[in-house]
Design a protein around this motif. Structure first.
Motif, PDB file in Angstrom:
ATOM      1  N   UNK A   1       0.842  -1.188   0.000  1.00 24.15           N
ATOM      2  CA  UNK A   1       0.000   0.000   0.000  1.00 24.15           C
ATOM      3  C   UNK A   1       0.878   1.240   0.000  1.00 24.15           C
ATOM      4  N   UNK A   2       0.259   2.392  -0.250  1.00 22.66           N
ATOM      5  CA  UNK A   2       0.966   3.668  -0.237  1.00 22.66           C
ATOM      6  C   UNK A   2       0.195   4.636   0.650  1.00 22.66           C
ATOM      7  N   UNK A   3       0.893   5.263   1.604  1.00 23.92           N
ATOM      8  CA  UNK A   3       0.286   6.269   2.474  1.00 23.92           C
ATOM      9  C   UNK A   3       0.859   7.620   2.085  1.00 23.92           C
ATOM     10  N   UNK A   4       0.031   8.556   1.627  1.00 21.44           N
ATOM     11  CA  UNK A   4       0.553   9.841   1.160  1.00 21.44           C
ATOM     12  C   UNK A   4       0.970  10.745   2.305  1.00 21.44           C
ATOM     13  N   UNK A   5       2.092  11.422   2.144  1.00 21.59           N
ATOM     14  CA  UNK A   5       2.472  12.469   3.067  1.00 21.59           C
ATOM     15  C   UNK A   5       1.834  13.786   2.654  1.00 21.59           C
ATOM     16  N   UNK A   6       1.965  14.783   3.503  1.00 19.79           N
ATOM     17  CA  UNK A   6       1.405  16.108   3.195  1.00 19.79           C
ATOM     18  C   UNK A   6       2.530  17.110   3.005  1.00 19.79           C
ATOM     19  N   UNK A   7       2.567  17.732   1.832  1.00 22.06           N
ATOM     20  CA  UNK A   7       3.497  18.811   1.538  1.00 22.06           C
ATOM     21  C   UNK A   7       2.671  19.956   0.953  1.00 22.06           C
ATOM     22  N   UNK A   8       2.674  21.142   1.565  1.00 20.59           N
ATOM     23  CA  UNK A   8       1.887  22.251   1.030  1.00 20.59           C
ATOM     24  C   UNK A   8       2.229  22.535  -0.437  1.00 20.59           C
ATOM     25  N   UNK A   9       1.206  22.687  -1.246  1.00 21.42           N
ATOM     26  CA  UNK A   9       1.406  22.999  -2.659  1.00 21.42           C
ATOM     27  C   UNK A   9       1.578  21.788  -3.547  1.00 21.42           C
ATOM     28  N   UNK A  10       1.558  20.582  -2.991  1.00 16.81           N
ATOM     29  CA  UNK A  10       1.673  19.360  -3.787  1.00 16.81           C
ATOM     30  C   UNK A  10       0.462  18.474  -3.472  1.00 16.81           C
ATOM     31  N   UNK A  11      -0.357  18.209  -4.478  1.00 13.65           N
ATOM     32  CA  UNK A  11      -1.559  17.407  -4.302  1.00 13.65           C
ATOM     33  C   UNK A  11      -1.320  16.036  -4.938  1.00 13.65           C
ATOM     34  N   UNK A  12      -1.435  14.979  -4.134  1.00 15.03           N
ATOM     35  CA  UNK A  12      -1.250  13.619  -4.632  1.00 15.03           C
ATOM     36  C   UNK A  12      -2.600  13.015  -4.994  1.00 15.03           C
ATOM     37  N   UNK A  13      -2.645  12.342  -6.145  1.00 14.29           N
ATOM     38  CA  UNK A  13      -3.848  11.651  -6.567  1.00 14.29           C
ATOM     39  C   UNK A  13      -3.920  10.255  -5.989  1.00 14.29           C
ATOM     40  N   UNK A  14      -4.950   9.528  -6.359  1.00 14.16           N
ATOM     41  CA  UNK A  14      -5.133   8.161  -5.857  1.00 14.16           C
ATOM     42  C   UNK A  14      -4.040   7.244  -6.407  1.00 14.16           C
ATOM     43  N   UNK A  15      -3.351   6.511  -5.542  1.00 14.16           N
ATOM     44  CA  UNK A  15      -2.302   5.592  -6.018  1.00 14.16           C
ATOM     45  C   UNK A  15      -2.893   4.411  -6.760  1.00 14.16           C
ATOM     46  N   UNK A  16      -2.178   3.952  -7.768  1.00 14.42           N
ATOM     47  CA  UNK A  16      -2.579   2.782  -8.543  1.00 14.42           C
ATOM     48  C   UNK A  16      -1.452   1.756  -8.452  1.00 14.42           C
ATOM     49  N   UNK A  17      -1.800   0.514  -8.108  1.00 10.67           N
ATOM     50  CA  UNK A  17      -0.804  -0.531  -7.932  1.00 10.67           C
ATOM     51  C   UNK A  17      -1.115  -1.686  -8.863  1.00 10.67           C
ATOM     52  N   UNK A  18      -0.129  -2.045  -9.677  1.00  4.42           N
ATOM     53  CA  UNK A  18      -0.213  -3.247 -10.502  1.00  4.42           C
ATOM     54  C   UNK A  18       0.871  -4.207 -10.034  1.00  4.42           C
ATOM     55  N   UNK A  19       0.550  -5.505 -10.032  1.00  3.18           N
ATOM     56  CA  UNK A  19       1.513  -6.470  -9.531  1.00  3.18           C
ATOM     57  C   UNK A  19       1.285  -7.825 -10.171  1.00  3.18           C
TER      58      UNK A  19
END
Length: 230
Positions: A156-174
């Motif tokens: 899994x991926x847990x997003x961090x918070x950095x002002x001014x950077x917006x992370x979208x939904x992670x996609x994982x293929x395996x």
């Protein structure tokens, strides 16, 4: 390291450095003499809580935060620690606590690693460079991470918070041996609050807080030298 442990009441949880869809980050502040250098608080891998408002990230039961501190002066050093957290169940309550401690700095003695310190260190995310054959690459609008994975290993991926950077939904293929993680991102300079833009998050394996996790931190804007090979 200063070890700051919070005992969390049953059924309550507190929050990681990025609380997620709601909540407030747990904050540890250390006041020390000018002879001391206090580092940033080190947060253990959090749990993921699923709720109607979205995913939040934090801790239940008991958690220990670490604060690095060094001193150029020998002798006794007085240090004050203040903590602030939001504890939530069906309702949320702001909590605060403070403590004053005295450190003994002796130049010819090397501190021993206690069981409590070893346990706390083991709960911290490791640098991504510590995970063999894993590579993170920044493209103009996405982060791509690839590497080996066990057949039944959770990821899994847990997003961090950095002002001014917006992370979208992670996609994982395996498949049975390798994974590819894609995290879209968008830079919004007006919201940066003067913070240098970067991608930050945790690549997590397994489902337990003590399972392996790896910190991804990469500066923006992207460039060829931002590729991290391990």
């Amino acid at each position: 390291h200063l070890l700051c442990t919070l005992e969390i009441p049953s059924d309550f949880h507190i929050y990681w450095s990025n609380p997620g869809a709601s909540g407030s980050a747990t904050d540890i502040q250390v006041t020390a003499p000018d002879s001391c250098t206090v580092g940033a608080t080190l947060y253990p891998r959090p749990e993921v809580f699923h709720g109607p408002e979205g995913d939040t990230y934090g801790y239940e039961d008991r958690v220990t935060f670490l604060v690095p501190i060094t001193s150029t002066a020998l002798g006794k050093v007085d240090v004050e620690i203040k903590a602030r957290w939001l504890a939530c169940r069906k309702a949320c309550y702001m909590g605060r606590a403070s403590s004053e401690i005295k450190l003994s700095v002796v130049g010819h003695v090397r501190p021993a690693s206690t069981p409590a310190l070893k346990s706390a260190m083991n709960s911290l995310p490791a640098p991504l460079a510590n995970r063999g054959d894993t590579k993170a690459v920044l493209e103009p609008d996405r982060l791509i991470v690839t590497g080996p994975i066990g057949k039944d290993e959770a990821i899994s991926f847990i997003p961090g918070h950095v002002p001014g950077v917006v992370l979208g939904d992670p996609q994982i293929e395996r498949d049975e041996t390798h994974f590819t993680l894609v995290v879209p991102y968008e830079v919004q300079p007006r919201d940066s609050l003067g913070v240098e833009p970067r991608i930050h998050g945790l690549l997590c394996f397994g489902t337990d807080r003590m399972d392996p996790s790896f910190e991804i931190t990469m500066p923006l804007p992207h460039a060829a030298e931002n590729e991290l090979n391990t």
